[in-house]
Design an enzyme around this catalytic site. Sequence first.
Site, short mmCIF file in Angstrom:
data_model
loop_
_atom_site.label_atom_id
_atom_site.label_comp_id
_atom_site.label_asym_id
_atom_site.label_seq_id
_atom_site.Cartn_x
_atom_site.Cartn_y
_atom_site.Cartn_z
N HIS A 1 0.33 4.30 -2.68
CA HIS A 1 0.02 5.66 -2.26
C HIS A 1 1.16 6.62 -2.58
O HIS A 1 0.92 7.82 -2.75
CB HIS A 1 -0.33 5.68 -0.77
CG HIS A 1 -1.72 5.21 -0.48
ND1 HIS A 1 -2.52 5.77 0.50
CD2 HIS A 1 -2.46 4.22 -1.04
CE1 HIS A 1 -3.69 5.15 0.51
NE2 HIS A 1 -3.66 4.19 -0.41
N ASP A 2 2.37 6.12 -2.67
CA ASP A 2 3.48 6.96 -3.09
C ASP A 2 3.34 7.32 -4.57
O ASP A 2 3.41 8.49 -4.95
CB ASP A 2 4.81 6.26 -2.84
CG ASP A 2 6.01 7.11 -3.24
OD1 ASP A 2 6.03 8.31 -2.89
OD2 ASP A 2 6.93 6.58 -3.90
N ARG B 1 0.82 -1.21 0.00
CA ARG B 1 0.00 0.00 0.00
C ARG B 1 0.86 1.26 0.00
O ARG B 1 0.51 2.27 -0.63
CB ARG B 1 -0.92 -0.02 1.22
CG ARG B 1 -2.01 1.05 1.19
CD ARG B 1 -3.16 0.66 2.10
NE ARG B 1 -4.22 1.65 2.07
CZ ARG B 1 -4.49 2.50 3.05
NH1 ARG B 1 -3.75 2.46 4.16
NH2 ARG B 1 -5.47 3.35 2.96
N HIS C 1 -5.90 -5.91 -2.94
CA HIS C 1 -6.78 -6.03 -1.78
C HIS C 1 -7.06 -7.48 -1.42
O HIS C 1 -7.87 -7.75 -0.54
CB HIS C 1 -8.09 -5.27 -2.03
CG HIS C 1 -7.95 -3.79 -1.86
ND1 HIS C 1 -9.00 -2.91 -2.01
CD2 HIS C 1 -6.87 -3.02 -1.55
CE1 HIS C 1 -8.57 -1.67 -1.80
NE2 HIS C 1 -7.29 -1.72 -1.53
N ASP D 1 8.18 8.65 -6.04
CA ASP D 1 9.35 9.43 -5.66
C ASP D 1 9.68 9.36 -4.17
O ASP D 1 10.50 10.14 -3.68
CB ASP D 1 9.18 10.89 -6.08
CG ASP D 1 7.96 11.54 -5.42
OD1 ASP D 1 7.27 10.88 -4.60
OD2 ASP D 1 7.69 12.72 -5.71
N GLY E 1 3.92 10.94 -8.55
CA GLY E 1 4.83 9.92 -9.05
C GLY E 1 5.53 9.13 -7.96
O GLY E 1 5.44 9.43 -6.77
N ASN F 1 -4.30 8.72 4.18
CA ASN F 1 -3.14 8.12 4.84
C ASN F 1 -3.19 8.16 6.37
O ASN F 1 -2.65 7.27 7.03
CB ASN F 1 -1.86 8.83 4.38
CG ASN F 1 -1.57 8.63 2.91
OD1 ASN F 1 -1.95 7.61 2.33
ND2 ASN F 1 -0.91 9.60 2.29
#
Length: 321
Positions: free
Chosen positions: A64-65, A60, A192, A72, A70, A92
């Site tokens: 989410h990054d 995850r 998931h 990073d 992008g 988050n």
Amino acid sequence: MATIYVFTYFAVLPIFFLPVIGQLSPDFYDAVCPQALPTIKQTVEQAIALEPRMGASLVRLHFHDCFVNGCDGSILLDDTSTFTGEKTAGPNKNSVRGFDVIDQIKDAVNDVCSENVVSCADILAVAARDSVVALGGSSYDVLVGRRDSTTASKDAANTSIPSPFSDLSALVSNFESHGLALEDLVVLSGAHTLGFARCVSFRNRIYNETSTIDGDYAASLQAVCPPSGDDDNLSQLDDTPASFDTAYYQDLMGSMGLLHSDQQLFMGNGSAADELVQNYGGDPDAFSADFGAAMIKMGNISPLTGSDGEIRKNCRVVNSD
């Protein structure tokens, strides 16, 4: 990651045909620090052995990054006097976890490499793959060579990460804004098959009279998630939350998707999304192959390479001058 199936949209990428995309490549660290990737793998396996749920958390983090400006490593940055980072954004806060494990990995690779050469963004990408494998999924070759952002944005995280309350049209639009198609949406949502969700993320679904959720399943969830309070109570996303398998898709076909956004992928109306869910639910090999290819595609969302960004010494803070 092989037989081609009717609804298999991503080709298997053999090691010797794996492409170089931009400045990313599968062998970026071979000369710089050949022990980097094995060290990440070992640390991930140790963390998951202690807590199987950690595998889902590491996957995850990578998702989410990548969805915020992008892939990073920006999700790892703590707040500073000059910016409010992504950790406290709505998608988050009290939700993403695994930062301590990333710290452990970073320390381990810096030690084995004897210098700071492995980016935090690459650690997230490789740790996600190693988590999938540790929990029974098929391996795929991660492209590496990313560098790390020197800033982060709470506002960007609030607007860029898909919501568990989204309808299919909003999900498709969100993924398209990141260069990803419906096929990517459905196969990447298969992540998931691992982990848990908080009560606050699925409460509306289980107490909504117009919901398409299976009645017995809703009743079982109501025992865990009351109409108010206990927002952080957890329920597993499918029947086998520590096993990378196709149970997630099978649950969707039985109207037992935990999140509204999950069940939107299968509405029983013969849509293209329905067909993809049915294919992956009945064909683990197709799911594994396409998932690996889609993860590589997602991992190429706007990476920093060359002289852009930096390689952080500590994944939580920007390097000092």
